[in-house]
Write a protein that holds these residues in place. Sequence first.
Motif, PDB file in Angstrom:
ATOM      1  N   ASP A   1       0.857  -1.186   0.000  1.00 54.72           N
ATOM      2  CA  ASP A   1       0.000   0.000   0.000  1.00 54.72           C
ATOM      3  C   ASP A   1       0.892   1.233   0.000  1.00 54.72           C
ATOM      4  O   ASP A   1       1.534   1.532   0.988  1.00 54.72           O
ATOM      5  CB  ASP A   1      -0.901  -0.023   1.239  1.00 54.72           C
ATOM      6  CG  ASP A   1      -1.896   1.123   1.269  1.00 54.72           C
ATOM      7  OD1 ASP A   1      -1.842   2.000   0.385  1.00 54.72           O
ATOM      8  OD2 ASP A   1      -2.727   1.142   2.185  1.00 54.72           O
TER       9      ASP A   1
ATOM     10  N   PRO B   1      -5.817   6.789   1.550  1.00 58.26           N
ATOM     11  CA  PRO B   1      -7.203   6.537   1.150  1.00 58.26           C
ATOM     12  C   PRO B   1      -7.748   7.667   0.266  1.00 58.26           C
ATOM     13  O   PRO B   1      -7.395   8.835   0.442  1.00 58.26           O
ATOM     14  CB  PRO B   1      -7.963   6.505   2.478  1.00 58.26           C
ATOM     15  CG  PRO B   1      -6.930   6.292   3.528  1.00 58.26           C
ATOM     16  CD  PRO B   1      -5.658   6.879   2.998  1.00 58.26           C
TER      17      PRO B   1
ATOM     18  N   THR C   1     -12.213   4.869  -0.350  1.00 60.08           N
ATOM     19  CA  THR C   1     -11.669   3.805  -1.175  1.00 60.08           C
ATOM     20  C   THR C   1     -10.234   3.571  -0.745  1.00 60.08           C
ATOM     21  O   THR C   1      -9.410   4.499  -0.781  1.00 60.08           O
ATOM     22  CB  THR C   1     -11.716   4.189  -2.669  1.00 60.08           C
ATOM     23  OG1 THR C   1     -13.056   4.505  -3.029  1.00 60.08           O
ATOM     24  CG2 THR C   1     -11.196   3.057  -3.541  1.00 60.08           C
ATOM     25  N   ASP C   2      -9.929   2.334  -0.327  1.00 62.30           N
ATOM     26  CA  ASP C   2      -8.569   1.972   0.068  1.00 62.30           C
ATOM     27  C   ASP C   2      -8.470   0.454   0.062  1.00 62.30           C
ATOM     28  O   ASP C   2      -9.488  -0.232   0.182  1.00 62.30           O
ATOM     29  CB  ASP C   2      -8.236   2.532   1.456  1.00 62.30           C
ATOM     30  CG  ASP C   2      -6.740   2.545   1.720  1.00 62.30           C
ATOM     31  OD1 ASP C   2      -6.053   3.425   1.159  1.00 62.30           O
ATOM     32  OD2 ASP C   2      -6.261   1.667   2.459  1.00 62.30           O
TER      33      ASP C   2
ATOM     34  N   SER D   1      -6.803  -1.305   2.318  1.00 59.69           N
ATOM     35  CA  SER D   1      -6.666  -1.826   3.680  1.00 59.69           C
ATOM     36  C   SER D   1      -7.771  -1.246   4.566  1.00 59.69           C
ATOM     37  O   SER D   1      -8.438  -0.286   4.189  1.00 59.69           O
ATOM     38  CB  SER D   1      -5.284  -1.482   4.247  1.00 59.69           C
ATOM     39  OG  SER D   1      -5.149  -0.090   4.448  1.00 59.69           O
ATOM     40  N   PRO D   2      -7.971  -1.810   5.741  1.00 52.91           N
ATOM     41  CA  PRO D   2      -8.968  -1.258   6.664  1.00 52.91           C
ATOM     42  C   PRO D   2      -8.636   0.194   7.027  1.00 52.91           C
ATOM     43  O   PRO D   2      -7.467   0.577   7.060  1.00 52.91           O
ATOM     44  CB  PRO D   2      -8.862  -2.161   7.894  1.00 52.91           C
ATOM     45  CG  PRO D   2      -8.232  -3.421   7.403  1.00 52.91           C
ATOM     46  CD  PRO D   2      -7.329  -3.009   6.282  1.00 52.91           C
ATOM     47  N   THR D   3      -9.662   0.966   7.302  1.00 53.96           N
ATOM     48  CA  THR D   3      -9.465   2.387   7.615  1.00 53.96           C
ATOM     49  C   THR D   3     -10.179   2.761   8.908  1.00 53.96           C
ATOM     50  O   THR D   3     -11.092   2.073   9.342  1.00 53.96           O
ATOM     51  CB  THR D   3     -10.001   3.283   6.485  1.00 53.96           C
ATOM     52  OG1 THR D   3     -11.400   3.036   6.322  1.00 53.96           O
ATOM     53  CG2 THR D   3      -9.270   3.045   5.174  1.00 53.96           C
ATOM     54  N   THR D   4      -9.742   3.870   9.478  1.00 59.79           N
ATOM     55  CA  THR D   4     -10.452   4.494  10.589  1.00 59.79           C
ATOM     56  C   THR D   4     -10.783   5.916  10.173  1.00 59.79           C
ATOM     57  O   THR D   4     -10.044   6.544   9.407  1.00 59.79           O
ATOM     58  CB  THR D   4      -9.615   4.515  11.881  1.00 59.79           C
ATOM     59  OG1 THR D   4      -8.401   5.208  11.634  1.00 59.79           O
ATOM     60  CG2 THR D   4      -9.316   3.105  12.365  1.00 59.79           C
ATOM     61  N   THR D   5     -11.898   6.411  10.671  1.00 58.44           N
ATOM     62  CA  THR D   5     -12.356   7.745  10.305  1.00 58.44           C
ATOM     63  C   THR D   5     -12.513   8.586  11.563  1.00 58.44           C
ATOM     64  O   THR D   5     -13.106   8.135  12.541  1.00 58.44           O
ATOM     65  CB  THR D   5     -13.710   7.664   9.580  1.00 58.44           C
ATOM     66  OG1 THR D   5     -13.568   6.849   8.417  1.00 58.44           O
ATOM     67  CG2 THR D   5     -14.214   9.040   9.171  1.00 58.44           C
TER      68      THR D   5
ATOM     69  N   ASP E   1      -5.469   4.736   6.944  1.00 55.40           N
ATOM     70  CA  ASP E   1      -5.526   3.308   6.633  1.00 55.40           C
ATOM     71  C   ASP E   1      -4.611   2.513   7.560  1.00 55.40           C
ATOM     72  O   ASP E   1      -3.961   3.071   8.458  1.00 55.40           O
ATOM     73  CB  ASP E   1      -5.255   3.050   5.149  1.00 55.40           C
ATOM     74  CG  ASP E   1      -3.829   3.286   4.702  1.00 55.40           C
ATOM     75  OD1 ASP E   1      -2.919   3.435   5.554  1.00 55.40           O
ATOM     76  OD2 ASP E   1      -3.594   3.311   3.478  1.00 55.40           O
ATOM     77  N   ALA E   2      -4.559   1.204   7.363  1.00 52.59           N
ATOM     78  CA  ALA E   2      -3.822   0.299   8.252  1.00 52.59           C
ATOM     79  C   ALA E   2      -2.324   0.572   8.278  1.00 52.59           C
ATOM     80  O   ALA E   2      -1.641   0.192   9.224  1.00 52.59           O
ATOM     81  CB  ALA E   2      -4.089  -1.147   7.847  1.00 52.59           C
TER      82      ALA E   2
END
Length: 108
Positions: free
Chosen positions: A6, A10, A38-39, A41-45, A74-75
């Motif tokens: 990656d 994001p 859109t990414d 890997s997992p994301t946090t907001t 992202d991760a």
Amino acid sequence: RSFFIDKTPPAVRLLENGSDFPEGFHFNRDVVPAVSITDISPTTTAATLNGAPYTPGTPVSVEGTYALTVTVTDALAWATTVGPVSFTIDRTPPSITFASRTPTSAEL
């Protein structure tokens, strides 16, 4: 075992009613900001509305001027910040007052 590389943050869009959020727009209704991410890997907001924590998708209904900022991470710690995006909620119709005066003797 699989893995991914990656190298990008994001992609983030602020939406309102399914369309891109219009900067500086005046609404005469509740506003429900949403975030499209859109990414790979997992994301946090993390979002703020006028500097206070805000959960995207929560209706904003009180009249006033707002600034919305969203950061998505992202991760791998790539982050994208969108905003601040400003908007106003104004449901109060304009008020018109007619004033009359007594004409002076010179005007008669």
